[in-house]
Scaffold this motif. Sequence first.
Motif, PDB file in Angstrom:
ATOM      1  N   LEU A  47      55.398 -14.796 117.068  1.00 30.53           N
ATOM      2  CA  LEU A  47      54.894 -15.056 115.716  1.00 30.53           C
ATOM      3  C   LEU A  47      53.437 -15.513 115.744  1.00 30.53           C
ATOM      4  CD1 LEU A  47      57.996 -16.791 114.135  1.00 30.53           C
ATOM      5  CD2 LEU A  47      57.157 -14.476 113.706  1.00 30.53           C
ATOM      6  N   VAL A  48      53.118 -16.390 116.689  1.00 26.27           N
ATOM      7  CA  VAL A  48      51.735 -16.850 116.828  1.00 26.27           C
ATOM      8  C   VAL A  48      50.833 -15.659 117.126  1.00 26.27           C
ATOM      9  CG1 VAL A  48      50.171 -18.240 118.245  1.00 26.27           C
ATOM     10  CG2 VAL A  48      52.359 -19.197 117.496  1.00 26.27           C
ATOM     11  N   ALA A  49      51.291 -14.759 117.973  1.00 24.25           N
ATOM     12  CA  ALA A  49      50.498 -13.569 118.306  1.00 24.25           C
ATOM     13  C   ALA A  49      50.225 -12.727 117.060  1.00 24.25           C
ATOM     14  CB  ALA A  49      51.209 -12.739 119.366  1.00 24.25           C
ATOM     15  N   GLN A  50      51.215 -12.591 116.184  1.00 27.54           N
ATOM     16  CA  GLN A  50      51.022 -11.818 114.951  1.00 27.54           C
ATOM     17  C   GLN A  50      49.936 -12.447 114.081  1.00 27.54           C
ATOM     18  OE1 GLN A  50      52.623  -8.751 114.556  1.00 27.54           O
ATOM     19  NE2 GLN A  50      53.129  -9.360 116.644  1.00 27.54           N
ATOM     20  N   ALA A  51      49.973 -13.763 113.950  1.00 27.69           N
ATOM     21  CA  ALA A  51      48.958 -14.460 113.159  1.00 27.69           C
ATOM     22  C   ALA A  51      47.577 -14.308 113.797  1.00 27.69           C
ATOM     23  CB  ALA A  51      49.320 -15.938 113.005  1.00 27.69           C
ATOM     24  N   CYS A  52      47.520 -14.388 115.131  1.00 29.72           N
ATOM     25  CA  CYS A  52      46.249 -14.214 115.839  1.00 29.72           C
ATOM     26  C   CYS A  52      45.697 -12.811 115.641  1.00 29.72           C
ATOM     27  CB  CYS A  52      46.415 -14.510 117.323  1.00 29.72           C
ATOM     28  SG  CYS A  52      46.706 -16.241 117.708  1.00 29.72           S
ATOM     29  N   HIS A  53      46.560 -11.803 115.744  1.00 30.61           N
ATOM     30  CA  HIS A  53      46.119 -10.417 115.529  1.00 30.61           C
ATOM     31  C   HIS A  53      45.529 -10.261 114.124  1.00 30.61           C
ATOM     32  CE1 HIS A  53      47.864  -9.157 119.239  1.00 30.61           C
ATOM     33  NE2 HIS A  53      49.115  -9.048 118.824  1.00 30.61           N
ATOM     34  N   ALA A  54      46.243 -10.756 113.128  1.00 24.84           N
ATOM     35  CA  ALA A  54      45.802 -10.599 111.741  1.00 24.84           C
ATOM     36  C   ALA A  54      44.486 -11.343 111.501  1.00 24.84           C
ATOM     37  CB  ALA A  54      46.885 -11.104 110.784  1.00 24.84           C
ATOM     38  N   ALA A  55      44.384 -12.577 112.013  1.00 27.71           N
ATOM     39  CA  ALA A  55      43.162 -13.367 111.824  1.00 27.71           C
ATOM     40  C   ALA A  55      41.963 -12.697 112.475  1.00 27.71           C
ATOM     41  CB  ALA A  55      43.357 -14.776 112.375  1.00 27.71           C
ATOM     42  N   THR A  56      42.147 -12.235 113.711  1.00 24.17           N
ATOM     43  CA  THR A  56      41.057 -11.577 114.428  1.00 24.17           C
ATOM     44  C   THR A  56      40.636 -10.295 113.717  1.00 24.17           C
ATOM     45  OG1 THR A  56      41.875 -12.490 116.510  1.00 24.17           O
ATOM     46  CG2 THR A  56      40.365 -10.626 116.667  1.00 24.17           C
ATOM     47  N   ALA A  57      41.608  -9.508 113.267  1.00 21.69           N
ATOM     48  CA  ALA A  57      41.301  -8.257 112.572  1.00 21.69           C
ATOM     49  C   ALA A  57      40.547  -8.513 111.273  1.00 21.69           C
ATOM     50  CB  ALA A  57      42.596  -7.481 112.307  1.00 21.69           C
ATOM     51  N   ALA A  58      40.958  -9.544 110.522  1.00 21.75           N
ATOM     52  CA  ALA A  58      40.276  -9.853 109.261  1.00 21.75           C
ATOM     53  C   ALA A  58      38.842 -10.314 109.521  1.00 21.75           C
ATOM     54  CB  ALA A  58      41.050 -10.926 108.488  1.00 21.75           C
ATOM     55  N   LEU A  59      38.645 -11.168 110.528  1.00 24.12           N
ATOM     56  CA  LEU A  59      37.294 -11.627 110.860  1.00 24.12           C
ATOM     57  C   LEU A  59      36.418 -10.457 111.305  1.00 24.12           C
ATOM     58  CD1 LEU A  59      38.128 -14.945 112.744  1.00 24.12           C
ATOM     59  CD2 LEU A  59      37.031 -14.730 110.491  1.00 24.12           C
ATOM     60  N   HIS A  60      36.971  -9.572 112.116  1.00 22.71           N
ATOM     61  CA  HIS A  60      36.194  -8.429 112.601  1.00 22.71           C
ATOM     62  C   HIS A  60      35.864  -7.467 111.460  1.00 22.71           C
ATOM     63  CE1 HIS A  60      34.619  -5.455 115.337  1.00 22.71           C
ATOM     64  NE2 HIS A  60      35.383  -4.556 114.744  1.00 22.71           N
ATOM     65  N   THR A  61      36.855  -7.154 110.654  1.00 30.08           N
ATOM     66  CA  THR A  61      36.657  -6.210 109.553  1.00 30.08           C
ATOM     67  C   THR A  61      35.609  -6.706 108.562  1.00 30.08           C
ATOM     68  OG1 THR A  61      38.935  -5.447 109.775  1.00 30.08           O
ATOM     69  CG2 THR A  61      37.841  -4.974 107.684  1.00 30.08           C
ATOM     70  N   HIS A  62      35.580  -8.015 108.317  1.00 27.05           N
ATOM     71  CA  HIS A  62      34.675  -8.585 107.307  1.00 27.05           C
ATOM     72  C   HIS A  62      33.550  -9.393 107.951  1.00 27.05           C
ATOM     73  CE1 HIS A  62      37.417  -7.124 104.307  1.00 27.05           C
ATOM     74  NE2 HIS A  62      38.407  -7.669 104.981  1.00 27.05           N
ATOM     75  N   ARG A  63      33.185  -9.026 109.181  1.00 25.12           N
ATOM     76  CA  ARG A  63      32.187  -9.784 109.945  1.00 25.12           C
ATOM     77  C   ARG A  63      30.812  -9.799 109.283  1.00 25.12           C
ATOM     78  NH1 ARG A  63      33.412  -5.126 112.382  1.00 25.12           N
ATOM     79  NH2 ARG A  63      31.741  -3.643 112.852  1.00 25.12           N
ATOM     80  N   ASP A  64      30.495  -8.828 108.432  1.00 27.31           N
ATOM     81  CA  ASP A  64      29.189  -8.784 107.791  1.00 27.31           C
ATOM     82  C   ASP A  64      29.127  -9.559 106.478  1.00 27.31           C
ATOM     83  OD1 ASP A  64      28.058  -7.255 109.829  1.00 27.31           O
ATOM     84  OD2 ASP A  64      28.787  -5.387 108.947  1.00 27.31           O
TER      85      ASP A  64
END
Length: 140
Positions: A47-64
């Motif tokens: 479950l922690v891994a799922q949250a980490c994946h989602a958080a990292t993806a959101a930060l990367h996608t909206h990095r600008d």
Amino acid sequence: MLRRVGLVFRVVRKMAASGAEPQVLVQYLVLRKDLSQAPFSWPAGALVAQACHAATAALHTHRDHPHTAAYLQELGRMRKVVLEAPDETTLKELAETLQQKNIDHMLWLEQPENIATCIALRPYPKEEVGQYLKKFRLFK
């Protein structure tokens, strides 16, 4: 990268000059609670891994986005709030609502099963998105 950092410094400098307190940015995550229960019974690490994946993806996608850039400037002061959704249907309904309201987010789908597990918003000032997350409680 330099342009983004310059924008962050201009925003912070303008707020300091006006006497305004810097906005507190929060990254909200909404994780499916039912995955921790039977019949799924996923271990806590999964479950922690799922949250980490989602958080990292959101930060990367909206990095600008300026809020994301500001959030990443002070790594030691990152704020995340993890909320729980009772099931996949509720999580997908939230994703639809966020999309309709133009709130930047990432719906993480675990592969290869294509199971919706977590939503992560990009960093936002708390007051901008809190109203859409009121019905979700802290993940336990």
